[in-house]
Scaffold this motif. Structure first.
Motif, mmCIF file in Angstrom:
data_model
loop_
_atom_site.group_PDB
_atom_site.id
_atom_site.type_symbol
_atom_site.label_atom_id
_atom_site.label_comp_id
_atom_site.label_asym_id
_atom_site.label_seq_id
_atom_site.Cartn_x
_atom_site.Cartn_y
_atom_site.Cartn_z
ATOM 1 N N ASP A 85 15.152 6.656 23.442
ATOM 2 C CA ASP A 85 15.408 6.443 22.008
ATOM 3 C C ASP A 85 16.031 7.690 21.397
ATOM 4 O O ASP A 85 16.958 7.609 20.597
ATOM 5 C CB ASP A 85 14.112 6.100 21.280
ATOM 6 C CG ASP A 85 13.516 4.784 21.764
ATOM 7 O OD1 ASP A 85 14.243 3.773 21.752
ATOM 8 O OD2 ASP A 85 12.348 4.775 22.169
ATOM 9 N N ILE A 102 3.845 6.278 23.466
ATOM 10 C CA ILE A 102 5.257 6.519 23.772
ATOM 11 C C ILE A 102 5.378 7.126 25.167
ATOM 12 O O ILE A 102 4.628 8.029 25.522
ATOM 13 C CB ILE A 102 5.870 7.481 22.726
ATOM 14 C CG1 ILE A 102 5.761 6.887 21.321
ATOM 15 C CG2 ILE A 102 7.330 7.799 23.068
ATOM 16 C CD1 ILE A 102 6.070 7.888 20.207
ATOM 17 N N LYS A 103 6.301 6.607 25.961
ATOM 18 C CA LYS A 103 6.568 7.217 27.262
ATOM 19 C C LYS A 103 7.386 8.483 27.045
ATOM 20 O O LYS A 103 8.347 8.480 26.262
ATOM 21 C CB LYS A 103 7.319 6.241 28.165
ATOM 22 C CG LYS A 103 6.490 5.033 28.565
ATOM 23 C CD LYS A 103 7.289 4.049 29.414
ATOM 24 C CE LYS A 103 6.421 2.859 29.802
ATOM 25 N NZ LYS A 103 7.187 1.830 30.555
ATOM 26 N N SER A 160 9.904 3.966 15.075
ATOM 27 C CA SER A 160 8.993 3.842 16.214
ATOM 28 C C SER A 160 9.783 4.061 17.506
ATOM 29 O O SER A 160 10.927 3.608 17.630
ATOM 30 C CB SER A 160 8.344 2.461 16.229
ATOM 31 O OG SER A 160 9.329 1.449 16.324
ATOM 32 N N TYR A 161 9.181 4.778 18.437
ATOM 33 C CA TYR A 161 9.840 5.118 19.694
ATOM 34 C C TYR A 161 9.106 4.472 20.861
ATOM 35 O O TYR A 161 7.884 4.274 20.815
ATOM 36 C CB TYR A 161 9.828 6.637 19.909
ATOM 37 C CG TYR A 161 10.510 7.442 18.829
ATOM 38 C CD1 TYR A 161 11.889 7.517 18.752
ATOM 39 C CD2 TYR A 161 9.751 8.145 17.882
ATOM 40 C CE1 TYR A 161 12.517 8.270 17.765
ATOM 41 C CE2 TYR A 161 10.364 8.896 16.892
ATOM 42 C CZ TYR A 161 11.752 8.958 16.837
ATOM 43 O OH TYR A 161 12.364 9.692 15.872
ATOM 44 N N SER A 162 9.841 4.157 21.921
ATOM 45 C CA SER A 162 9.203 3.700 23.157
ATOM 46 C C SER A 162 9.369 4.728 24.268
ATOM 47 O O SER A 162 8.515 4.843 25.143
ATOM 48 C CB SER A 162 9.784 2.352 23.593
ATOM 49 O OG SER A 162 11.186 2.456 23.806
#
Length: 469
Positions: free
Chosen positions: A227, A36-37, A2-4
């Motif tokens: 990330d 996700i940004k 999972s990415y932010s």
């Protein structure tokens, strides 16, 4: 995983026309929809950088009519893309594109009047490619329902030295980029950064060298603590050889920072040679992904080497259009001051050295340089060295390199390389191995490079997938 926060870079092919830009925007949109940004970093539209260099040279030589024709063609291309992406004739995007082309025309006319194209002027002109494509990507994102804001590299906070044409970020760049882009992200706005460019402390536009949009993306990635940085390309990832030369070239799943730097330096055009340097300290991975197959994982570039059983070599790559320059003089080259003067003369002209080799007798030293720099290198050496030294040039050369962290301490790698070359009648002109043992490179005749690449790729079995250790 999972990415932010992701930084996504789109190259020239993925910015080629309105359809390509729309598709690239949709790739960024896939992640934005997942919460996700994303920061988007764009190259110029395909071919525009070369077009800008061509018209700048035309203006310098006095052919302002040809330069203006090129500018008119570029203006039409960008207007057409904007219109196809949904911009109204009186929109902000169209007005901005019109104003930038007028500024470009004025800059080019200045070069024509002076008949002088300085590195500073060249950077100003060539950076228009990215400055013009960023509004188009911003428009495409907005048309797909996302809030976006485009900024130039300097506006994004990328501050560089004054080495025009090949600038490097200053230490305070990262804090500036974080300050300037974090606000957009917090407000739910996707920043679109014009890649390849920055600015000096006095506000002059600089460029980071060809392929520098990769570098822009990793600078932004480090600054924001992303990330991962994703470099979207028109290939599946980093390949074991140029697929246009070697038919069974395959995607490499994982590379270390060191390996990908060696590959980029020795001719693999997938990444800028310095692209991973901002990521090394923070350990941020870089992923090379295919825009045509976005679900394919591509190539992951990270800190640790990832060795494969039976595959000490990961890839074979080549640089074409190389010249060998040999400096000879009986024993004189053993004197440290003479060696120093050789490298000083080359450094003064800012010429890239691809390989260096010195004979054990210390009577000659050979330098491999890009053929485009050979004449300047010859002049610099002949004027900067003592009269008893001879300087000779050999053209139509290529540098072939094998790269892989598994070569470290591995016996028989060099033997396999040279056997493959010998069996295919390839004459080796010069040999070099770095102390890191990540690569072995050889200079060969340019006409033999494709056959040599294919032979070496086959010798190391690089076309066959092997399970990772």
């Amino acid at each position: 995983m999972s990415y932010s926060l992701l930084v996504m870079k789109f190259g020239g092919t993925n910015m080629g026309d309105s359809a390509a830009i729309r598709h690239s925007a949709s790739l960024a949109g896939r992640s934005i929809k997942e919460g996700i940004k994303v920061v988007v970093v764009v190259s110029a539209m395909a071919g525009v950088t070369n077009q800008l260099l061509k018209l700048a040279d035309a203006a310098q030589s006095g052919d302002i009519a040809s330069a203006n024709d090129e500018i008119a063609a570029m203006r039409t291309r960008h207007f057409t893309a904007a219109q196809e992406l949904g911009a109204a004739p009186d929109s902000e995007t169209v007005r901005e594109i019109r104003e930038m082309h007028e500024t470009l025309r004025q800059a080019v006319y200045g070069v024509y009047l002076l008949r002088e194209l300085t590195p500073r002027s060249r950077d100003l002109i060539v950076a228009f490619g990215e400055r013009l494509s960023a509004p188009l990507m911003s428009l495409a994102l907005e048309q797909q329902g996302f809030r976006a804001k485009h900024v130039s590299g300097g506006e994004a906070g990328i501050l560089t030295d004054t080495h025009f044409g090949n600038a490097r970020p200053l230490p305070n760049t990262y804090e500036r980029v974080k300050d300037r882009l974090s606000g957009f992200l917090s407000a739910g706005v996707t920043p679109v950064v014009a890649g390849f460019m920055g600015e000096t402390e006095k506000g002059a536009i600089t460029t980071l060298g060809r392929g520098g949009t990769d570098f822009s993306a990793t600078i932004v990635g480090k600054a924001l603590g992303a990330d991962e940085v994703w470099a979207w390309k028109d290939v599946d990832g980093v390949m074991s050889a140029d697929p246009r030369v070697v038919r069974d070239a395959r995607n490499i799943e994982v590379l270390s920072y060191g390996e990908v730097m060696e590959l980029a330096y020795f001719g693999a055009k997938v990444l800028h040679p310095l692209a991973v340097t901002p990521l090394k300290e923070s350990g941020i991975p870089l992923r090379v992904k295919s825009a045509a197959d976005p679900d394919f994982p591509g190539t992951l570039v990270k800190a640790e080497a990832h060795n494969e059983s039976g595959h000490p070599v990961k890839a074979v790559t080549a640089i074409k259009n190389v010249s060998l320059i040999t400096v000879t003089g009986a024993g004189v080259l053993g004197v440290p001051e003479v060696i120093a003067s050789v490298f000083t003369a080359i450094a003064r002209e800012n010429i890239t050295l691809l390989m260096v080799s010195q004979s054990s007798s210390m009577s000659n030293v050979s330098l491999a340089v890009p053929s485009t720099d050979a004449e300047r290198a010859l002049i610099a050496l002949r004027t900067g060295l003592a009269g008893e030294l001879n300087v000779e040039e050999q053209n139509n050369v290529a540098v072939l390199a094998i790269v892989g962290s598994g070569m470290r301490g591995q016996r028989g790698v060099s033997a396999k390389l040279f056997n493959a070359l010998a069996e295919n009648g390839v004459n080796v002109l010069m040999i070099s191995q770095g102390s890191s043992e990540l690569n072995i490179s050889v200079a060969i005749e340019g006409a033999q490079v494709d056959a040599a690449t294919t032979a070496v790729h086959a010798a190391f079995g690089l076309g066959q997938a092997v399970a990772a250790d």
